[in-house]
Motif scaffolding. Structure first.
Motif, PDB file in Angstrom:
ATOM      1  N   ALA A  10       0.807  -1.213   0.000  1.00  7.89           N
ATOM      2  CA  ALA A  10       0.000   0.000   0.000  1.00  7.89           C
ATOM      3  C   ALA A  10       0.844   1.268   0.000  1.00  7.89           C
ATOM      4  N   SER A  11       1.919   1.306   0.790  1.00  4.96           N
ATOM      5  CA  SER A  11       2.745   2.515   0.828  1.00  4.96           C
ATOM      6  C   SER A  11       3.420   2.747  -0.515  1.00  4.96           C
ATOM      7  N   ASP A  13       2.227   1.789  -3.404  1.00  4.61           N
ATOM      8  CA  ASP A  13       1.160   2.205  -4.309  1.00  4.61           C
ATOM      9  C   ASP A  13       0.939   3.711  -4.207  1.00  4.61           C
ATOM     10  N   SER A  14       0.956   4.234  -2.994  1.00  3.43           N
ATOM     11  CA  SER A  14       0.788   5.673  -2.786  1.00  3.43           C
ATOM     12  C   SER A  14       1.951   6.468  -3.382  1.00  3.43           C
ATOM     13  N   ALA A  17       1.666   6.354  -7.223  1.00  5.23           N
ATOM     14  CA  ALA A  17       0.601   7.204  -7.757  1.00  5.23           C
ATOM     15  C   ALA A  17       1.033   8.668  -7.790  1.00  5.23           C
ATOM     16  N   ALA A  18       1.684   9.134  -6.709  1.00  2.81           N
ATOM     17  CA  ALA A  18       2.144  10.524  -6.679  1.00  2.81           C
ATOM     18  C   ALA A  18       3.221  10.771  -7.723  1.00  2.81           C
ATOM     19  N   LEU A  39      -4.432   3.013  -6.231  1.00  3.11           N
ATOM     20  CA  LEU A  39      -4.051   4.409  -6.463  1.00  3.11           C
ATOM     21  C   LEU A  39      -3.279   4.562  -7.771  1.00  3.11           C
ATOM     22  N   ALA A 167       0.501  14.889   2.163  1.00  2.00           N
ATOM     23  CA  ALA A 167      -0.758  14.138   2.287  1.00  2.00           C
ATOM     24  C   ALA A 167      -1.858  15.031   2.843  1.00  2.00           C
ATOM     25  N   PRO A 254     -10.494   6.525   3.152  1.00  2.00           N
ATOM     26  CA  PRO A 254      -9.401   7.453   3.439  1.00  2.00           C
ATOM     27  C   PRO A 254      -9.851   8.708   4.182  1.00  2.00           C
ATOM     28  N   GLU A 277       2.665   9.550   9.624  1.00  2.00           N
ATOM     29  CA  GLU A 277       1.291  10.030   9.459  1.00  2.00           C
ATOM     30  C   GLU A 277       0.757  10.575  10.778  1.00  2.00           C
TER      31      GLU A 277
END
Length: 383
Positions: A10-11, A13-14, A17-18, A39, A167, A254, A277
């Motif tokens: 997941a991290s 993927d983020s 995407a960015a 993402l 974020a 989210p 986060e």
């Protein structure tokens, strides 16, 4: 320009995407191929197989899936060779990604290779950098002290900032609304429970986190618990939560997660980027983590730092308490959580460390995804 990207959790993927959004802004018409999650798919990637197949961590956890992972490595390397992209960009997940890079580079020695997220050689196994340099040309680093380690091993490296600084965060009004929606009074302690994003982590940590929070509830009868989760482990988390005597609030969206982070008084979290986060939201925390016994034994002998929490490392403090390995026990964890709920001096020390951390990670500057895209284009001669 065609790029082949690989993210395994997941991290990643983020991050991917960015990066993709930044590349599209700076170089319209770029094509994306590879493996990623929802993402990256939203940015235009058609994943060749579900990213969740790669979300495995630790020697003991990998062994049962070794044959399937080896087949996916070979399949992915063939896809890179068939596509002949301008670059292969691997994102974290080094056990999978660097093996793909090695096979892809063997098939095409001229292939440009970029890895996003430097290996934590400052923490353990420093030889990984030299080994990585055999198949990687350029590294995009999340932490400001990492480039010298990569450059010393023979790779170029840019610090591009950590995505946590860009974020989105909930507003104070959204935090208040979250409490009101879930009927949590302004004076009721609200604790986040974050046992990880991988199935193995959740299975190992959730029972201990559960017991620690039950003990904390004995001291704080009005305590409410929120369990944010992600797609890959959501069903597992909900099944576990259903057995709790006082059901926690399980959230997956989210926007709900952002509101919960802003509304919480405290967090009990697995080690990892989630500490950043929490720091971005000024949420005091206790970090706890354990691995399978064999993995724990091996890593315990290899660690070169006295803390694994990124807020502690980046701020050069030890403000965030940790319970790692054999110390990951419900009783001491509950006692530390109770202390933080009633010790404004300790909370203030955490807040100060969080401020320093965010500044050093690039808060207030250009978005990390855009910085990463500029770095990629420069290395490819398209900047």
């Amino acid at each position: 320009m065609r790029l082949f990207l690989i993210a395994g959790e997941a991290s990643g993927d983020s991050l991917g995407a960015a990066l993709m959004a930044g590349l599209k802004a700076l170089h319209p018409g770029v094509e994306f191929h590879g493996i990623g999650g929802p993402l990256m798919q939203a940015e235009g990637l058609e994943s060749r197989f579900p990213m969740e197949e790669l979300s495995v961590m630790g020697l003991w956890e990998v062994l049962p899936k070794y044959r399937a992972l080896k087949a996916r490595i070979a399949q992915t390397a063939r896809a890179v060779a068939d596509l002949t992209p301008d670059a292969l960009i691997t994102i974290d997940s080094p056990d999978f990604c660097l093996r793909v890079a090695a096979l892809a580079r063997a098939a095409n020695p001229r292939l440009k290779t970029i890895h996003y997220v430097a290996p934590s050689v400052w923490a353990w196994r420093p030889g990984r950098a030299a080994k990585m340099a055999q198949v990687i040309d350029h590294v995009l680093a999340l932490l400001p002290f990492e480039p010298p380690y990569m450059q010393a091993a023979g790779m170029s490296c840019d610090f591009v900032g950590h995505p946590v600084v860009a974020a989105p965060r909930a507003t104070p009004d959204q935090a208040v609304a979250f409490r009101e929606t879930h009927m949590i009074g302004p004076d009721q302690p609200l604790v986040l429970c974050l046992p990880g994003s991988r199935r193995g982590e959740v299975a190992r940590l959730a029972p201990r986190f559960d017991e620690a929070l039950m003990r904390l509830r004995d001291r704080e009868p009005g305590l409410r618990v929120v369990l944010p989760t992600v797609r890959g482990v959501a069903a597992m988390v909900r099944q576990m939560a259903a057995r709790w005597p006082v059901a926690p609030i399980v959230i997956e969206a989210p926007e709900d997660k952002r509101a919960a982070f802003a509304a919480a008084d405290l967090a009990l979290a697995a080690s990892g980027t989630v500490s950043l986060e929490l720091a971005a939201n000024h949420t005091p925390m206790v970090i706890a983590y354990d691995m399978a016994p064999l993995t724990r034994l091996i890593l315990g002998r290899l660690l070169r730092v006295d803390t694994v929490t990124l807020v502690n490392l980046v701020s050069e403090t030890r403000a965030i308490p940790e319970f790692l390995g054999r110390a990951c026990r419900p009783g001491p964890i509950a006692a530390e959580l109770a202390r933080l709920l009633n010790d404004p001096v300790a909370v203030a020390a955490q807040h100060a460390a969080m401020e320093v951390t965010m500044q050093r990670l690039g808060a207030g500057g250009e978005a990390p995804g855009l910085r990463a895209a500029r770095s990629v284009l420069r290395v490819l001669g398209r900047g």
